[in-house]
Design a protein around this motif. Structure first.
Motif, short mmCIF file in Angstrom:
data_model
loop_
_atom_site.label_atom_id
_atom_site.label_comp_id
_atom_site.label_asym_id
_atom_site.label_seq_id
_atom_site.Cartn_x
_atom_site.Cartn_y
_atom_site.Cartn_z
N VAL A 205 75.74 86.38 78.22
CA VAL A 205 74.97 85.22 78.64
C VAL A 205 74.66 85.33 80.12
O VAL A 205 75.58 85.43 80.95
CB VAL A 205 75.73 83.90 78.36
CG1 VAL A 205 74.89 82.70 78.80
CG2 VAL A 205 76.08 83.79 76.87
N ILE A 206 73.39 85.30 80.48
CA ILE A 206 72.96 85.27 81.88
C ILE A 206 72.79 83.81 82.30
O ILE A 206 72.22 83.01 81.56
CB ILE A 206 71.63 86.04 82.06
CG1 ILE A 206 71.85 87.54 81.82
CG2 ILE A 206 71.05 85.80 83.45
CD1 ILE A 206 70.58 88.35 81.81
N THR A 207 73.30 83.47 83.46
CA THR A 207 73.19 82.10 83.97
C THR A 207 72.17 82.02 85.09
O THR A 207 72.18 82.83 86.01
CB THR A 207 74.55 81.60 84.50
OG1 THR A 207 75.51 81.64 83.45
CG2 THR A 207 74.44 80.17 85.03
N VAL A 208 71.29 81.04 84.98
CA VAL A 208 70.35 80.67 86.05
C VAL A 208 70.77 79.30 86.54
O VAL A 208 70.92 78.37 85.74
CB VAL A 208 68.90 80.63 85.54
CG1 VAL A 208 67.97 80.09 86.62
CG2 VAL A 208 68.45 82.01 85.08
N GLU A 209 70.97 79.16 87.84
CA GLU A 209 71.41 77.88 88.39
C GLU A 209 70.48 77.44 89.52
O GLU A 209 70.34 78.14 90.52
CB GLU A 209 72.84 77.96 88.91
CG GLU A 209 73.36 76.63 89.44
CD GLU A 209 74.81 76.67 89.86
OE1 GLU A 209 75.31 75.63 90.35
OE2 GLU A 209 75.45 77.72 89.70
N PHE A 210 69.89 76.26 89.34
CA PHE A 210 69.10 75.65 90.40
C PHE A 210 70.01 74.81 91.28
O PHE A 210 70.89 74.10 90.78
CB PHE A 210 67.98 74.79 89.82
CG PHE A 210 66.97 75.57 89.04
CD1 PHE A 210 66.05 76.38 89.69
CD2 PHE A 210 66.93 75.51 87.65
CE1 PHE A 210 65.12 77.12 88.99
CE2 PHE A 210 66.01 76.24 86.94
CZ PHE A 210 65.10 77.05 87.60
N LEU A 211 69.80 74.89 92.59
CA LEU A 211 70.65 74.21 93.56
C LEU A 211 69.89 73.07 94.22
O LEU A 211 68.66 73.00 94.11
CB LEU A 211 71.13 75.23 94.60
CG LEU A 211 71.82 76.47 94.00
CD1 LEU A 211 72.02 77.54 95.06
CD2 LEU A 211 73.14 76.08 93.36
N PRO A 212 70.58 72.16 94.90
CA PRO A 212 69.90 71.01 95.51
C PRO A 212 68.76 71.44 96.43
O PRO A 212 68.90 72.38 97.22
CB PRO A 212 71.03 70.32 96.30
CG PRO A 212 72.26 70.68 95.55
CD PRO A 212 72.05 72.09 95.06
N PRO A 213 67.61 70.77 96.33
CA PRO A 213 66.45 71.16 97.14
C PRO A 213 66.71 71.00 98.63
O PRO A 213 67.44 70.10 99.07
CB PRO A 213 65.35 70.19 96.67
CG PRO A 213 65.82 69.65 95.37
CD PRO A 213 67.31 69.66 95.42
N ILE A 214 66.10 71.88 99.39
CA ILE A 214 66.08 71.76 100.85
C ILE A 214 64.81 70.99 101.21
O ILE A 214 63.71 71.43 100.89
CB ILE A 214 66.07 73.15 101.51
CG1 ILE A 214 67.33 73.93 101.10
CG2 ILE A 214 65.99 73.03 103.04
CD1 ILE A 214 67.31 75.38 101.52
N PRO A 215 64.93 69.82 101.83
CA PRO A 215 63.74 68.98 102.05
C PRO A 215 62.78 69.61 103.06
O PRO A 215 63.19 70.42 103.90
CB PRO A 215 64.34 67.68 102.59
CG PRO A 215 65.63 68.09 103.23
CD PRO A 215 66.15 69.22 102.39
#
Length: 243
Positions: A205-215
Motif C-alpha cells: 500500500v502506497i500512502t499519499v498524505e496532504f498536509l495543512p496548507p501554507i497560506p
C-alpha cells in the motif's frame, strides 16, 4: 529465498509489460481523441490512468490510500508534491481531476505520449530557458489558476528516493509569489514499492498524505522553510510506514 526473488521478478515483469504495453496500445488506439476539446482530452487521460491503476492493483498488488484530502481546497491552489517514482505521475489526474502539472518541456516531444500531455494543458518549463522560460511558465500558470485548476509542481525538480536529500528549487516559490495561492504539501512513500530506475515493483500500500496548507502572502523564505519542514518530516514518517 530464490523462489521469492523469482516470484517478485515474474510479478514485476507482468506488471511492466501490462502497464507499458497497454499504454502503447492506447497511444495508437485513441489518436482520434486528440481532436477533442481540452476537457474532453482530460477525461480520456483519466480513463487511461484509471485502467493503469486497475493493472497495478490486480497484477502488481499495489494499492494506495489517501490521507488529509480535506486539506485540499476546492478552488485553485498549488500542490507541492514529493516525487519518488513514476507512480505518482500516474495518479495526479485521479487525485485532482484536471490538474495543470509543471513538467520538463522535452517530455512534450515524446512521440504520441507527448501529444496527449500537450492536449491536456500541462505547464511546460524549459529548464535552460532562464527568464523567457519563467515568463512562459507564469503565463500558463495564470491561465490554469483562472480556470480553477490545481497546479502541481515537484519542488525538488526530480525524483528523490526515500532517505535521500535533495535541494528545493525556486520554481514553487516563484509560483507562490506570482499567483497568491495557498500551497498544499503532498507527501508520499511510493519509492518504497516503486523505486526509481528499478525494474522490480513490490506489492503493498502506497500512502499519499496532504498536509495543512501554507497560506498565501508569506515572505518567500518563510514559505520555503515551512514547505520543506512539513514535507521532509511527513516523508520520513511515511518512509517508516507510520501514518
Amino acid at each position: 529465498m530464490a523462489y521469492a526473488h523469482m516470484k517478485s521478478g515474474l510479478r514485476s515483469l507482468a506488471l511492466n509489460v501490462a502497464l507499458y504495453g497497454w499504454t502503447a496500445f492506447l497511444c495508437f488506439a485513441l489518436l482520434g481523441t486528440l481532436v477533442l476539446p481540452r476537457r474532453g482530452m482530460t477525461s480520456v487521460v483519466r480513463m487511461w490512468l484509471a485502467q493503469l491503476a486497475w493493472i497495478e492493483r490486480h497484477i502488481g498488488g499495489i494499492t494506495c490510500r489517501v490521507i488529509g484530502r480535506d486539506y485540499v481546497p476546492a478552488a485553485a491552489c498549488i500542490i507541492a508534491a514529493k516525487h519518488q517514482s513514476v507512480w505518482e505521475t500516474f495518479k495526479l489526474h485521479l487525485l485532482f481531476g484536471d490538474p495543470a502539472i509543471v513538467l520538463k518541456e522535452e517530455l512534450l516531444d515524446i512521440p504520441l505520449w507527448g501529444w496527449y500531455v500537450r492536449r491536456a494543458g500541462m505547464i511546460p518549463i524549459d529548464r535552460g530557458g532562464h527568464a523567457h522560460a519563467l515568463v512562459r511558465m507564469m503565463e500558463a500558470a495564470h491561465k490554469a489558476a483562472d480556470a480553477g485548476r490545481k497546479i502541481v509542481i515537484f519542488p525538488q525538480g526530480t525524483r528523490v528516493a526515500p532517505g535521500e536529500k535533495w535541494p528545493y528549487k525556486s520554481g514553487v516559490a516563484a509560483l507562490y509569489q506570482e499567483l497568491n495561492l495557498p500551497v498544499v504539501p503532498m507527501a508520499l512513500n511510493s519509492g518504497l514499492l516503486w523505486p526509481k530506475n528499478s525494474f522490480i515493483k513490490k506489492p503493498g500500500v502506497i500512502t499519499v498524505e496532504f498536509l495543512p496548507p501554507i497560506p498565501p502572502g508569506l515572505p518567500r523564505d518563510e514559505m520555503m522553510m515551512r514547505l520543506k519542514e512539513q514535507l521532509e518530516v511527513a516523508t520520513e514518517r511515511l518512509a517508516e510506514n507510520r501514518v
